[in-house]
Write a protein that holds these residues in place. Structure first.
Motif, short mmCIF file in Angstrom:
data_model
loop_
_atom_site.label_atom_id
_atom_site.label_comp_id
_atom_site.label_asym_id
_atom_site.label_seq_id
_atom_site.Cartn_x
_atom_site.Cartn_y
_atom_site.Cartn_z
N PHE A 163 4.84 15.46 -22.88
CA PHE A 163 4.33 16.64 -22.17
C PHE A 163 4.26 16.36 -20.65
CE2 PHE A 163 1.59 17.79 -26.12
CZ PHE A 163 2.74 18.05 -26.83
N ALA A 166 7.68 16.44 -19.21
CA ALA A 166 8.17 17.82 -19.14
C ALA A 166 7.50 18.56 -17.98
CB ALA A 166 7.90 18.53 -20.46
N SER A 168 6.23 17.38 -15.37
CA SER A 168 6.56 16.84 -14.05
C SER A 168 7.83 17.48 -13.50
CB SER A 168 6.72 15.33 -14.11
OG SER A 168 7.89 14.98 -14.81
N VAL A 169 8.68 18.04 -14.37
CA VAL A 169 9.90 18.70 -13.89
C VAL A 169 9.69 20.20 -13.79
CG1 VAL A 169 12.28 19.26 -14.50
CG2 VAL A 169 11.47 16.93 -14.68
N ASP A 170 9.12 20.81 -14.82
CA ASP A 170 8.91 22.26 -14.79
C ASP A 170 7.65 22.61 -15.59
OD1 ASP A 170 9.00 25.01 -14.88
OD2 ASP A 170 11.17 25.09 -14.99
N SER A 172 6.08 25.28 -15.89
CA SER A 172 6.10 26.57 -16.58
C SER A 172 6.80 26.46 -17.94
CB SER A 172 6.79 27.63 -15.71
OG SER A 172 8.16 27.34 -15.57
N VAL A 173 7.82 25.60 -18.04
CA VAL A 173 8.49 25.41 -19.33
C VAL A 173 7.58 24.67 -20.30
CG1 VAL A 173 10.42 24.26 -20.49
CG2 VAL A 173 10.82 25.47 -18.36
N ALA A 174 6.88 23.66 -19.78
CA ALA A 174 5.94 22.93 -20.64
C ALA A 174 4.87 23.89 -21.16
CB ALA A 174 5.32 21.78 -19.86
N ALA A 175 4.33 24.72 -20.27
CA ALA A 175 3.30 25.68 -20.67
C ALA A 175 3.86 26.69 -21.66
CB ALA A 175 2.74 26.38 -19.44
N MET A 176 5.09 27.14 -21.43
CA MET A 176 5.74 28.10 -22.33
C MET A 176 5.80 27.55 -23.76
SD MET A 176 9.63 29.44 -21.84
CE MET A 176 10.42 28.03 -22.62
N CYS A 177 5.90 26.21 -23.86
CA CYS A 177 5.96 25.57 -25.18
C CYS A 177 4.56 25.30 -25.73
CB CYS A 177 6.76 24.28 -25.10
SG CYS A 177 8.49 24.55 -24.70
N GLY A 178 3.54 25.66 -24.99
CA GLY A 178 2.17 25.51 -25.48
C GLY A 178 1.40 24.36 -24.88
N VAL A 179 2.00 23.64 -23.95
CA VAL A 179 1.30 22.50 -23.33
C VAL A 179 0.23 23.02 -22.37
CG1 VAL A 179 1.58 20.48 -21.83
CG2 VAL A 179 3.34 21.01 -23.53
N ARG A 180 -0.98 22.49 -22.50
CA ARG A 180 -2.07 22.90 -21.60
C ARG A 180 -1.92 22.15 -20.28
NH1 ARG A 180 -6.74 25.37 -23.67
NH2 ARG A 180 -7.28 25.45 -21.46
N LEU B 51 4.20 35.22 -20.09
CA LEU B 51 4.13 33.78 -19.83
C LEU B 51 3.19 33.44 -18.67
CD1 LEU B 51 7.88 32.72 -20.25
CD2 LEU B 51 6.01 32.39 -21.84
N GLY B 73 -0.16 30.18 -18.86
CA GLY B 73 1.19 29.78 -19.26
C GLY B 73 1.33 29.49 -20.75
N HIS B 74 0.26 28.96 -21.37
CA HIS B 74 0.36 28.54 -22.76
C HIS B 74 -0.10 29.62 -23.73
CE1 HIS B 74 -3.78 27.70 -21.48
NE2 HIS B 74 -4.08 28.04 -22.70
N ALA B 77 2.44 30.93 -26.37
CA ALA B 77 2.74 29.92 -27.40
C ALA B 77 1.60 29.81 -28.40
CB ALA B 77 3.01 28.57 -26.74
N LEU B 91 15.19 20.88 -19.67
CA LEU B 91 14.64 19.88 -18.74
C LEU B 91 15.59 18.69 -18.62
CD1 LEU B 91 10.92 20.10 -19.81
CD2 LEU B 91 12.08 21.27 -17.95
N LEU B 94 14.69 15.01 -19.89
CA LEU B 94 14.45 14.80 -21.32
C LEU B 94 15.78 14.81 -22.06
CD1 LEU B 94 11.40 17.15 -22.08
CD2 LEU B 94 11.39 14.83 -21.18
N LEU B 102 9.66 19.10 -27.61
CA LEU B 102 8.71 19.79 -26.74
C LEU B 102 8.35 21.17 -27.32
CD1 LEU B 102 7.23 19.77 -23.98
CD2 LEU B 102 9.26 20.86 -23.01
N ALA B 105 5.21 21.51 -29.49
CA ALA B 105 4.01 20.97 -28.82
C ALA B 105 2.72 21.34 -29.55
CB ALA B 105 3.95 21.47 -27.37
N LEU B 106 2.68 22.53 -30.13
CA LEU B 106 1.44 22.96 -30.77
C LEU B 106 1.36 22.54 -32.23
CD1 LEU B 106 0.98 26.48 -29.19
CD2 LEU B 106 -0.29 24.41 -28.69
#
Lengths: 282, 232
Positions: A163, A166, A168-170, A172-180, B51, B73-74, B77, B91, B94, B102, B105-106
């Motif tokens: 996470f 992820a 560290s690069v974007d 918004s993409v990490a958050a889109m996948c559910g990462v807090r 989003l 953002g999350h 998801a 990304l 990765l 990724l 994640a949840l």
């Protein structure tokens, strides 16, 4: 020769652990943290005070944990608001934090030098290649490599490490996948600060404690990060080892140039490879 | 019946600019709905609103009948909404396998595991240790779809999934979407290509200047009629 190489390894290991914290924070927040040297210093002083009362191990743990908490607070109050800001603003603000922390250290501990004895078990010397070498310095190498390995394994194979990479690069993409990502920031900055605290207290029996120790090491840890390529752990590792050896051999064979060598190396590397050894070209 | 996702009078945009104006839209459980319209009418802003990357200025977003008080953002998801974003957003630091992981994640359990994704897209298994961005555009779209499926979503949002892809890849991906639609997952397709809209979705919304100007069942309108609605 062997002793010089080992001393270089000791110094390089310390620089790498310290720079790892810088790399972590820059990787996630894109903040060049000028207060990092003060975090190292604060970790050393807190660890020193605890070590005097409760022993060296307690001092090491206290230096790391206390600075981890300081890092979390710093992220919530400062770094979170600095992401995506003008780099000049981040320099001014984080340097301001450096000055505040330095003054706190001077107010609490004074301006005199302190020395911390290594723990009894590590106070002796070890014969290496027929030469005596302080056991504590070997401990510094071992502890630094252990911390580096934990960090690398966590980032490469851990779920939250994924996470962090992820985000560290974007983010918004990490958050889109559910990462807090809102929770990830304080955790990573806390970890970076904890690394600074650990390296401060581990360095204490090797280097003395004084209020200028933060600024001295800050410059070198930035040189490590810049040569390695901002945000690159592999680059920081290679760079720290190079600088460690340069410092150890330089002070013996060309003492008048020793303090200039890191900056000369940085200049050459940046001319040859502006993004640093491990950095990505823009 | 309560909608899975409903947007009520949503106003959203960027900075001071309003892109969506009192937009109303709903998707039922397992429903397949498309949002169509010309470039720049606000289609992707709908996705960005869900989003949390556009500025939410008013209205309500309801998930299973409950208003979402704050969209971070999350949030999407955690509600079970996965997105195949415009431009794929793979990304580069990765590997293919890590980009896919990724998506989970949840840790929502369901049909889609990394092995299932590899069965769906065997090339991703072959290239699993390569950097995600070292793959071709079509293969990157497979990663983006796989990443979204790894979340085992209740609703899959596809934002212009065929944009910039070669016709042969579009055919391959369209076939996969048709199979996905048959699995019961809800689909919200943001698209300009009406062929894909007709093949995958049952209902449509036509967006113009940030508002819904027409909606209905895909089967009840001709291709020409849909095209005319978009161009108006």
């Amino acid at each position: 020769m062997l002793t010089n190489a080992l001393n270089g390894l000791v110094y390089g290991s310390l620089l790498f652990v310290l720079s790892s914290g810088l790399v972590l924070v820059y990787g996630l927040r894109r903040v060049v943290n000028f207060s990092h040297g003060a975090l190292y210093m604060l970790g050393a002083y807190i660890g020193y005070s605890i070590a005097l009362r409760y022993g060296f191990t307690a001092g090491v743990l206290a230096g790391g944990i206390a600075l981890g908490l300081v890092g979390i607070v710093l992220d919530l109050l400062v770094f979170r608001n600095l992401s995506d800001r003008n780099p000049l603003v981040t320099v001014i603000v984080t340097f301001g934090v450096f000055l505040v922390l330095e003054d706190i250290v001077k107010s609490v501990w004074g301006t005199q030098n302190y020395t911390l004895d290594p723990p009894a078990a590590l106070a002796g010397v070890v014969e290496i290649g027929g030469n005596p070498f302080p056991a504590y310095r070997l401990f510094i190498i071992g502890a630094s490599f252990l911390m580096a390995m934990i960090l690398v394994v966590w980032l490469k194979f851990g779920r939250t490490g994924l996470f962090v990479r992820a985000a560290s690069v974007d983010p918004s993409v990490a958050a889109m996948c559910g990462v807090r990502t809102d929770l990830l920031g304080p955790a990573v900055v806390g970890l970076g600060a904890a690394f600074a605290g650990f390296s401060g207290i581990i360095a204490a029996p090797f280097l003395s404690l004084h209020p200028a120790m933060g600024s001295e090491i800050l410059v070198l840890s930035f040189v490590v990060s810049v040569i390695g390529g901002l945000g690159s752990f592999v680059g920081a590792f290679v760079s720290a080892m190079l600088l460690g050896q340069m410092q150890a051999f330089g002070t013996v064979y060309m003492p008048e140039l020793a303090s200039l060598l890191p900056f000369l190396l940085m200049s050459f590397i940046l001319i040859w490879r502006p993004q640093g050894l491990g950095g990505r070209s823009a | 019946m309560t909608a899975l996702l409903e947007l009520r009078n949503v106003v959203a945009g960027y900075g001071a600019a309003r892109i969506l104006h009192d937009l109303n839209l709903s998707i039922g459980e397992g429903e397949r709905v498309s949002v169509i319209g010309r470039n720049g009418v606000g289609k992707t802003t709908i996705v960005n609103t869900l989003l949390g990357t556009s500025r939410f200025m008013g209205g309500e977003v309801l998930y299973r009948g409950r208003a979402l008080p704050k969209i971070a953002g999350h949030t999407a998801a955690t509600c079970g909404i996965a997105v195949v974003p415009q431009g794929r957003k793979i990304l580069p630091n990765l590997t293919v396998a890590e980009n896919l992981r990724l998506g989970a994640a949840l840790g929502r359990k369901g049909r889609w595991t990394i092995d299932e994704i590899y069965r769906l897209f065997p090339i991703l298994h072959e290239r699993r240790n390569s950097s995600g961005t070292a793959l071709s555009g079509g293969q990157q779209q497979m990663i983006a779809i796989g990443r979204a499926l790894m979340a085992n979503p209740d609703l899959l949002i596809l934002d212009e999934p065929c944009e910039g892809l070669a016709p042969v890849i579009v055919d391959e991906i369209s076939a996969i979407f048709k199979n996905l639609a048959a699995t019961g997952v809800g689909i919200l397709l943001i698209e300009q290509h009406l062929n894909l809209v007709r093949e995958i979705t049952d209902r449509f919304y036509v967006i113009s200047k940030g508002s819904v100007v027409r909606s209905g069942h895909v089967a009840s309108v001709s291709q020409h009629d849909l095209q005319t609605s978009i161009m108006q």
